[in-house]
Design an enzyme around this catalytic site. Structure first.
Site, PDB file in Angstrom:
ATOM      1  N   LYS A 153     -84.942 -56.137 -89.416  1.00  0.00           N
ATOM      2  CA  LYS A 153     -84.210 -57.092 -88.565  1.00  0.00           C
ATOM      3  C   LYS A 153     -84.787 -57.242 -87.151  1.00  0.00           C
ATOM      4  O   LYS A 153     -84.618 -58.270 -86.522  1.00  0.00           O
ATOM      5  CB  LYS A 153     -82.723 -56.705 -88.483  1.00  0.00           C
ATOM      6  CG  LYS A 153     -81.977 -56.972 -89.772  1.00  0.00           C
ATOM      7  CD  LYS A 153     -80.505 -56.655 -89.602  1.00  0.00           C
ATOM      8  CE  LYS A 153     -79.728 -56.964 -90.864  1.00  0.00           C
ATOM      9  NZ  LYS A 153     -78.289 -56.755 -90.687  1.00  0.00           N
ATOM     10  N   ASP A 211     -74.803 -62.123 -88.558  1.00  0.00           N
ATOM     11  CA  ASP A 211     -73.897 -60.963 -88.684  1.00  0.00           C
ATOM     12  C   ASP A 211     -72.748 -61.107 -87.690  1.00  0.00           C
ATOM     13  O   ASP A 211     -71.602 -60.745 -87.987  1.00  0.00           O
ATOM     14  CB  ASP A 211     -74.641 -59.663 -88.375  1.00  0.00           C
ATOM     15  CG  ASP A 211     -75.581 -59.264 -89.503  1.00  0.00           C
ATOM     16  OD1 ASP A 211     -75.339 -59.684 -90.642  1.00  0.00           O
ATOM     17  OD2 ASP A 211     -76.548 -58.539 -89.232  1.00  0.00           O
TER      18      ASP A 211
END
Ligand code: ATR
Length: 276
Positions: free
Chosen positions: A63, A99
């Site tokens: 990420k 997210d």
């Protein structure tokens, strides 16, 4: 060129959700999992770029590392310093972090407005960071407790620098957690405790306050220890699959420009035993 894809990302529920959404809306798209070693991440991104994909997701441990291979970052992803969704825009790869949208939507769907509630977040890793950034503009108070206090200090500095706001921090000990829970509306577990392969425990014993909402972002077919404890205490529970679902829905909408069929995606999780 055609290929046979083997050894996909283990246990990934994303293909199940995204492909059910494409099918529901009659879109001629497919979502395919690839396992990519860190050492060849750049090459993998180059390959996807050359194929002109609509976009792709990136998961742990890529990420942060992915950022160097992208052309642009959306401002929230820049603040968080992590990307989980990439979209091709005019041949450029743009990084997003859904997210954060996932956690806010999961809360709102369960009747929790961030602006009306105080939060205790457990953890100071990537997930905790995305959640803290998502809530910082609206929540009246956020406390972050982490096993390694120095990492919580780092998160506080980062939040201060990016938003000018303050969070309270502490070590994740039983004493500190019990103290925080007296004045907390929502407890969010953003540690990896409860995931397969992590033998740790959240340091809470006995009953939790009954009016506490417990959101465990760790998901499994079985209840995590924290969810079991919350159930025994009569607390409201939000499961990790909710965040998973809404971050996926946000990615779908980014790629396709179409509202995601959330109910269909939720149903696809249920067929895998992940939605209770
Ligand atoms: P992610 O990106 O999924 O958040 P991470 O960055 O490795 O993953 O962060 C994992 C988080 O879970 C950290 O806050 C970690 O605490 P430390 O900073 O002290 O490592 C926390 N964590 C992992 N195992 C834990 C355990 N057994 N007890 C308490 N916290 C734990």
């Amino acid at each position: 060129m055609y290929g046979i894809v083997g050894d996909p990302v283990e246990h990934s529920l994303s293909p199940v959700m995204q492909n059910s959404a494409f099918e529901k809306l009659g879109m001629d798209c497919v979502y395919i999992p690839f396992r990519v070693a860190s050492s060849v991440l750049g090459v993998a991104v180059k390959g996807l770029r050359s194929q002109g994909v609509l976009g792709f997701n990136v998961t742990v441990p890529h990420k942060t590392k992915i950022i160097q291979y992208l052309d642009k970052l959306e401002s929230h992803a820049r603040n968080v310093g992590a990307v989980n969704t990439v979209k091709t825009v005019e041949n450029k790869l743009v990084g997003y972090n859904t997210d954060s949208i996932g956690v806010v939507e999961a809360l709102k769907t369960n009747g929790i407005l961030p602006s009306d509630n105080t939060f205790t977040i457990l953890g100071a890793g990537g997930a905790a960071k995305a959640i803290t950034h998502a809530l910082i503009e609206s929540a009246p108070r956020i406390s972050v407790l982490n096993r390694t206090l120095e990492r919580a200090h780092g998160l506080r500095r980062d939040i201060r620098r990016r938003s000018g706001r303050e969070i309270k921090i502490g070590s994740l000990t039983r004493r500190n957690l019990e103290r925080e829970l007296h004045t907390t509306d929502v407890l969010i577990n953003a540690t990896s405790v409860g995931m397969k392969g992590n033998p740790g425990n959240i340091p809470i014993e006995g009953d939790l306050p009954q009016d506490l909402v417990v959101f465990d972002i760790v998901y499994d077919r079985c209840d995590t220890e924290l969810v079991k404890q919350a159930k025994r205490s009569g607390c409201r529970i939000i499961r990790g699959t909710e965040m998973l679902l809404y971050q996926a829905a946000a990615a779908f909408t980014l790629w396709t420009g179409t509202k995601a069929p959330v109910d269909t995606m939720r149903h696809s999780l249920a067929t895998f035993g992940f939605n209770r």
